[in-house]
Design an enzyme around this catalytic site. Structure first.
Site: not given
Length: 473
Positions: A69-70, A180, A197, A199, A323
């Site tokens: 997808g990238t 998505q 994508s 996956h 974090c």
């Protein structure tokens, strides 16, 4: 361990596994060759392209298979920008796009182009009017607009049809990142380029989709070859492509019923978290969203520690918190939304998630958050404001102003120290927090909104920045 990270990746769908194994028999040869083995491979590739194109809503000859997808995003953006370079070299994208789009924008700027960011509201949604204003009546020299169909961190669905209309009015193509949403629902019409994508819907990793409508000016980025119309060089992984197309069709066949079921479970999490966990806020659009994603943030909690605490209880979740060890800066999505980033948890439910696992997650969450806060000695009571008033009583609230030195202290310590200090000044008094952690710029204003205190702003300091807060109650 219950796997609640479906937005990152899904296990291989049973249909994908069957299709992959079957395609291994005839999908190994070069589909560009005229011999029998090559023709068999070509038949598999063509059938997969037709199936995927039907799911996407485009013609088979408009769809290209890529290695991810990238890669689809990078190829789509670069190709559209190159194809329209005579029109302009300006790339517009929303502030909450996937990092691959942001990387492509930086590469475009490094090559001499320009990039502009379109903001979002506190729910993470792009306003079509903002897109229209950024483009102007004639496109404003823009070569391409990039907007995702739904956000990967908070699940907010974008008004793709309205944005597409604004782009069409200005004569600028729209690239939609549908990674998505494509498995869950069709993407509204009007897009010019679309990426996805495999996956994300239970297909194998290493397969992406790039659709380019006929009539869109597109120049494949170098190096190009004869494969996939020159848009995705290299030998096609036919078994994986066949599995990706088959699993997309199978996933979509089950999606409507599964979406209704998962939406009820997500609604339960959205309603329960603020009630069960003090000082927690659910983020993202409460209505216009994907059915399986819910994200919330917890004051006074270390994101990485919270993920480990939940993993110890048997739950695999993810986080956009600054974090966590995977990121040194706050999530650009949460930052653009202007919401709390510390103690952030994204729960994304895979199809088939039993309701009992969600119940067990909600039962385990309060103790997990409390344990993380206790380790940080956070000032948390049943009501955060009650804790602040107790501190004020002990200190006598005599100082009109207090300076808190949190330099060198990581998220969420600056906010914890602000919470302790606010009770040491009278109503109307000011607390100044000195901090050099980048998350403070986002989390201190978010704390003020949650605690109903007045954020007075940020000013430069010799090291880091000074954040001023006026106590209102």
């Amino acid at each position: 361990m219950p796997y609640f990270d479906a937005a990152s990746s899904l296990p291989l769908h049973p249909v994908a596994r069957q299709a992959f194994l079957a395609a291994l028999e005839d999908g190994w040869a070069d589909p560009a060759r005229p011999h029998r083995e090559g023709r068999r491979a070509r038949l598999l590739l063509d059938a997969a392209r037709e199936s995927a194109a039907e799911s996407v809503g485009c013609r088979p000859d408009e769809l290209t298979f890529t290695s991810s997808g990238t890669r689809a995003l990078h190829a789509g953006i670069a190709g559209a920008l190159a194809g329209r370079s005579r029109v302009g070299r300006r790339l517009l994208h929303s502030a909450v796009e996937h990092s691959a789009v942001l990387h492509a924008a930086r590469a475009h700027e490094a090559a001499g182009g320009t990039a502009g960011e379109i903001g979002v509201d506190s729910g993470g949604r792009v306003a079509p009017g903002e897109v229209a204003a950024a483009l102007g009546a004639d496109g404003g020299g823009a070569a391409l607009v990039c907007v995702q169909s739904a956000n990967h961190e908070v699940g907010t669905a974008q008004p793709v049809a309205e944005i597409a209309a604004a782009c069409a009015a200005a004569g600028v193509p729209l690239l939609v990142d549908a990674a998505q949403s494509l498995g869950w629902e069709p993407v509204p019409a009007g897009w010019s380029l679309l990426t996805a994508s495999a996956h994300k819907w239970g297909g194998p990793g290493g397969v992406g989709l790039l659709a380019v409508r006929k009539g869109v000016r597109f120049a494949p980025p170098a190096p190009a070859d004869e494969r996939e119309s020159g848009r995705s060089p290299g030998f096609e992984n036919i078994p994986a492509i066949v599995a990706a197309a088959a699993s997309l069709r199978a996933f979509r066949a089950e999606a409507e019923a599964e979406a209704a079921r998962l939406r009820g479970q997500v609604d339960l999490i959205r309603e329960s978290v603020p009630r069960l966990v003090p000082d927690a806020a659910v983020v993202g659009d409460p209505v216009r969203r994907l059915p399986h994603i819910v994200t919330f943030s917890c004051l006074y909690a270390d994101g990485e520690a919270l993920l480990h605490a939940l993993a110890a209880e048997g739950f695999a979740v993810s986080s956009g918190s600054s974090c966590t060890s995977s990121t040194l800066t706050p999530s650009h999505v949460l930052n653009a939304m202007g919401v709390l980033s510390e103690g952030n948890v994204r729960v994304s439910l895979p199809p088939g998630t039993p309701a009992a696992e969600v119940d067990r997650f909600l039962a385990a969450l309060p103790a997990a958050v409390a344990g993380v806060r206790a380790a940080l000695d956070a000032p948390v009571a049943a009501d955060g404001r009650a804790a602040a008033k107790a501190d004020a009583g002990e200190a006598g609230a005599v100082a009109a102003s207090v300076v808190v030195d949190s330099l060198g202290r990581p998220c969420p310590v600056p906010v914890i120290e602000l919470a302790r200090a606010i009770g040491k000044v009278p109503v109307g008094g000011v607390v100044t927090v000195l901090a050099d952690d980048v998350a403070a710029r986002l989390d201190i204003p978010a704390w003020c909104a949650l605690r109903e205190q007045e954020y007075l702003g940020e000013s430069p300091a010799p090291v880091g920045a000074a954040y001023r807060v006026r106590r209102l109650s």
